[in-house]
Design a protein around this motif. Structure first.
Motif, PDB file in Angstrom:
ATOM      1  N   ILE A 140       0.859  -1.178   0.000  1.00  0.00           N
ATOM      2  CA  ILE A 140       0.000   0.000   0.000  1.00  0.00           C
ATOM      3  C   ILE A 140       0.896   1.229   0.000  1.00  0.00           C
ATOM      4  N   THR A 141       0.512   2.250  -0.769  1.00  0.00           N
ATOM      5  CA  THR A 141       1.266   3.511  -0.729  1.00  0.00           C
ATOM      6  C   THR A 141       0.347   4.601  -0.195  1.00  0.00           C
ATOM      7  N   PRO A 142       0.379   4.830   1.125  1.00  0.00           N
ATOM      8  CA  PRO A 142      -0.421   5.919   1.655  1.00  0.00           C
ATOM      9  C   PRO A 142       0.095   7.261   1.142  1.00  0.00           C
ATOM     10  N   CYS A 143      -0.750   8.238   1.193  1.00  0.00           N
ATOM     11  CA  CYS A 143      -0.341   9.613   0.885  1.00  0.00           C
ATOM     12  C   CYS A 143       0.745  10.044   1.858  1.00  0.00           C
ATOM     13  N   MET A 144       0.583   9.662   3.118  1.00  0.00           N
ATOM     14  CA  MET A 144       1.589  10.010   4.121  1.00  0.00           C
ATOM     15  C   MET A 144       1.598   9.010   5.263  1.00  0.00           C
ATOM     16  N   ILE A 145       2.781   8.796   5.842  1.00  0.00           N
ATOM     17  CA  ILE A 145       2.905   8.110   7.124  1.00  0.00           C
ATOM     18  C   ILE A 145       3.837   8.975   7.968  1.00  0.00           C
ATOM     19  N   GLU A 146       3.277   9.632   8.961  1.00  0.00           N
ATOM     20  CA  GLU A 146       4.048  10.558   9.789  1.00  0.00           C
ATOM     21  C   GLU A 146       4.153  10.038  11.210  1.00  0.00           C
ATOM     22  N   PHE A 147       5.215  10.441  11.848  1.00  0.00           N
ATOM     23  CA  PHE A 147       5.576   9.889  13.145  1.00  0.00           C
ATOM     24  C   PHE A 147       5.866  11.029  14.120  1.00  0.00           C
ATOM     25  N   LEU A 148       5.455  10.859  15.389  1.00  0.00           N
ATOM     26  CA  LEU A 148       5.886  11.784  16.441  1.00  0.00           C
ATOM     27  C   LEU A 148       6.342  10.948  17.623  1.00  0.00           C
ATOM     28  N   ASP A 149       7.448  11.331  18.239  1.00  0.00           N
ATOM     29  CA  ASP A 149       7.913  10.597  19.421  1.00  0.00           C
ATOM     30  C   ASP A 149       7.339  11.202  20.693  1.00  0.00           C
ATOM     31  N   ASN A 150       7.689  10.614  21.817  1.00  0.00           N
ATOM     32  CA  ASN A 150       7.085  11.017  23.074  1.00  0.00           C
ATOM     33  C   ASN A 150       7.403  12.462  23.447  1.00  0.00           C
TER      34      ASN A 150
END
Lengths: 483, 483
Positions: free
Chosen positions: A244-254
């Motif tokens: 799957i190719t999402p438009c975006m996969i974004e991450f935030l840490d604690n």
């Protein structure tokens, strides 16, 4: 720079387009990059190609530098003035000249604000995807100079993928035009793609022709919390493995989650080790199908909470955490150093751990967030440049992070450019033959080194004390074969 | 070239990797381009980077030229030897070194055949889309040198969109490595994208790192006949206006239809003015939805017959007409000159008419076919190079077609490159400042002009008799603005 040269500059652009007041010099001495600043000799706002051309001629004659500038939101010092320079500001060039719906192109001046272009084309059911964090402020010219990316890069690519044509004034004063509305063109060297990301060192853009795509009609946005960071990294791999190719996969840490919650008070889970923001988009029912698959993957990987919406307004709310990450982090300490490393996707989890290691090892507060889907992270050091001890620790932490990224086959900059800030690391990523190749081109195009000198690399020879290392320091793709 | 230099060349690569027999010289004197051929002094098959590097050193020292070559399927003379040259053949470098499913990359040697790579990655549910007509024969190295396209370019792009990294031996013998497995990298100038399409004039590739994408799971292929050519052009515009991006929209004109039917006897409508081959692909039910929309558009635009299939084997049959167009046309006359013009999509119908006009005006049989979706047509002149009158008429027709394409804002080559065949037209498309920029780079990287000299442009100065035209001959995007 003598008063008489400044007079010549003033007479080229006209008094109303010229300033050498101390207030303006201070304002234009820096861009979005912390710490770096140098006052220019003057600031000019040229009105047309002819004036830019004359300035280039004068600069070559009188040996001063010209530093092009858009909105000044750059994060690597690309528009910070150098010694004996004038700043050439292009923000008044803000016409959207043409939107061609038959050919799906937009012709703009370099000072057009990215978000402004996006709104304009969306009225016509078209889409200009690159969405750098500064899109409400930054200019297309700056985007092209830096090959700007953004959250949507995972599916839609970056500025380079949308550049069809350019007009620019070269350091020798000539006007170069390259590219056009053709979807394919291999006539001669690929100058256009070479100039993208050249950080203002090869010419000043005067017109930019961009490709547009059809606007996606459907999207599903998901926000998932993870107690354990390793689960979030595994979720990212699983999504890719499922093709799957999402438009975006974004991450935030604690750390980032906590700063954002302090700022926005939207009820984020301050004990979660990670948040993932994922969007799938497109046209038709496969969007819902992909969203279903993604939701299952998130749950399978122990997401503690998943919110999901296909409503546009709600989607904006879900994106708030990610879109305000930088601003939220920047509130904490006087100096915010945002870095931009990228590693091959397979190394993402390791790189996240290395950032945590840097934070502990050097006792620096680091919020980590970014484009998990394409391996591009923004470890952000929160510090205070006025405290030597603090800033030294921050620099050691950043140095550690860069070296770890390079060891993993990564690069020191996925989007922000080398500018001034990362020159010291370029050799490790590009290698000596690579930098020599770049310098030869720069020397051929700008023999007097008048245009944004000392950005990316220095044209000065190495000091005698440090001999060039002839061995290839950079990682091989693999070992040689005999045939 | 003296016998002693040939001995030195032989000792670098070894006797088994060297030939100067007359038979081999004849075989390697030409590529896929009609008419052009020059015998080289020798043909070599280097085994490793070190041998290539030594050959570069020797060439610089003894001032002979090196002409790199893959499978020799090029259509613009890019691997045709020049005077005093050796041909450096890379077809033995045919290892697929690594397919990385976590990062979606393939690391290959330049001699890997395109279709071979495609089969290999499709076993893993991955996809390498660029599909030039010669894909069962041509090599990845050649594809990168020419920025090869193909039928799937409309949706999937061209070779440049899939190039992540390169290793290459530079004209000075050094090994350059640029790029890597990172999805984004803006560290320094974009050398990689610049080298794509540089037609073997800047280095010899030794490793190529390519991006892969998930393999589409669903597709629908349609073949539509049109009594009137104008209806087929309207159908293409309507599909784009409906914001659908098919995998391909391909076109064949009546001359091509008749040649193909003669050859394949598959029952094509020999009175139809045009055939369109359209494929939509992707994952999930939106593929069927898009196919439905396309079918309605075709019918609305008076398609006299539409066949449609989602079965892979049937799809291959429907594509036969298009995939055999060139071979079918090439049977007709002794000499087949395949051109490669591209115009902005909005000008497609006009360009098709101009090709017909050229055929009538110069009394030359021309079969027209190609990538209607992205404006890239292959008008193909069927003639006989042994008949001066015929070949002159063919050249006049081609000249007319090029000039008309340029007037419409188009380019003389969308996929095949400039090589030798189209050098005379480069200035009209790239402009003098553009060509000067290219020459400066070539001079900086290859000061002795030993690598594939005289391809794309000539480094010799213009004859005194023809003064350079200082005015910008090429079309503006639009007029200047004052600010």
């Amino acid at each position: 720079m003598t008063p008489s040269i400044l007079e010549k500059i003033k007479s080229i652009v006209g008094t109303k387009n010229y300033s050498d007041s101390i207030e303006d010099k201070i304002c234009y001495s820096y861009d979005g990059t912390p710490i770096l600043n140098t006052k220019p000799e003057a600031i000019v706002f040229p009105e047309n190609e002819e004036q830019i051309s004359q300035l280039m001629h004068l600069a070559n004659q009188e040996k001063f530098a010209i530093v092009p500038r858009g909105a000044g939101t750059g994060l690597s010092g690309g528009s910070v003035p150098t010694e004996n320079s004038i700043v050439l500001v292009m923000t008044k060039w803000k016409n959207i000249i043409e939107i061609d719906e038959a050919n799906l192109t937009a012709l703009v001046e370099p000072g057009v604000i990215t978000a402004q272009l996006q709104k304009e084309v969306e009225k016509r059911n078209l889409f200009y995807p690159p969405d750098p964090g500064s899109m409400n402020v930054c200019t297309i010219g700056g985007n092209v100079a830096e090959n700007a990316g953004g959250l949507r890069g995972l599916k839609y690519g970056v500025t380079k993928n949308y550049l069809l044509g350019l007009e620019m004034v070269l350091p020798n004063g000539e006007l170069l035009k390259t590219g056009g509305k053709n979807m394919k063109d291999v006539a001669g060297y690929n100058l256009r793609d070479f100039i993208v990301g050249s950080e203002g060192t090869l010419g000043v853009f005067t017109k930019i022709l961009l490709k547009l795509v059809p606007k996606p009609t459907d999207s599903v946005t998901m926000l998932a919390y993870f107690d354990k960071l390793i689960d979030s990294a595994k979720a990212v791999s699983d999504i890719v493995a499922n093709r799957i190719t999402p438009c975006m996969i974004e991450f935030l840490d604690n750390t980032t989650i906590n700063c954002v919650e302090e700022y926005t008070k939207i009820g984020l889970p301050i004990n979660s080790e990670a948040i993932l923001l994922i969007e799938v988009d497109g046209r038709g029912s496969s969007v819902k199908e992909d969203a279903e698959t993604v939701l299952n993957i998130l749950k399978k990987n122990n997401a503690s909470n998943v919110q999901s919406t296909s409503d546009e307004a709600e989607s904006i709310i879900l994106k708030t955490a990610r879109r305000s990450a930088f601003s939220a982090l920047a509130r904490r300490r006087p100096t915010t150093i945002l870095e931009d490393i990228t590693v091959p996707r397979s190394e993402l989890a390791i790189m996240i751990e290395k950032v945590q290691e840097a934070s502990k090892k050097y006792d620096v507060m680091i919020g980590n967030f970014g484009h998990a889907g394409d391996g591009n992270l923004h470890p952000t050091c929160l510090t205070d440049e006025r405290d030597n001890n603090e800033i030294n620790k921050a620099h050691l932490a950043i140095d550690f992070i860069f070296n770890e990224a390079i060891k993993l086959g990564g690069t020191i900059t996925g989007e922000h450019g080398i500018g001034l800030a990362k020159k010291n690391y370029l050799e490790q990523v590009a290698g000596i033959p690579g930098i020599e190749f770049m310098k030869k081109i720069k020397a051929a195009i700008d023999p007097n080194n008048i245009l944004n000198p000392d950005k990316i690399f220095s044209m000065k020879p190495r000091c005698e004390g440090s001999l060039p290392n002839k061995q290839n320091q950079i990682g091989e793709f693999t070992h040689s074969h005999n045939h």
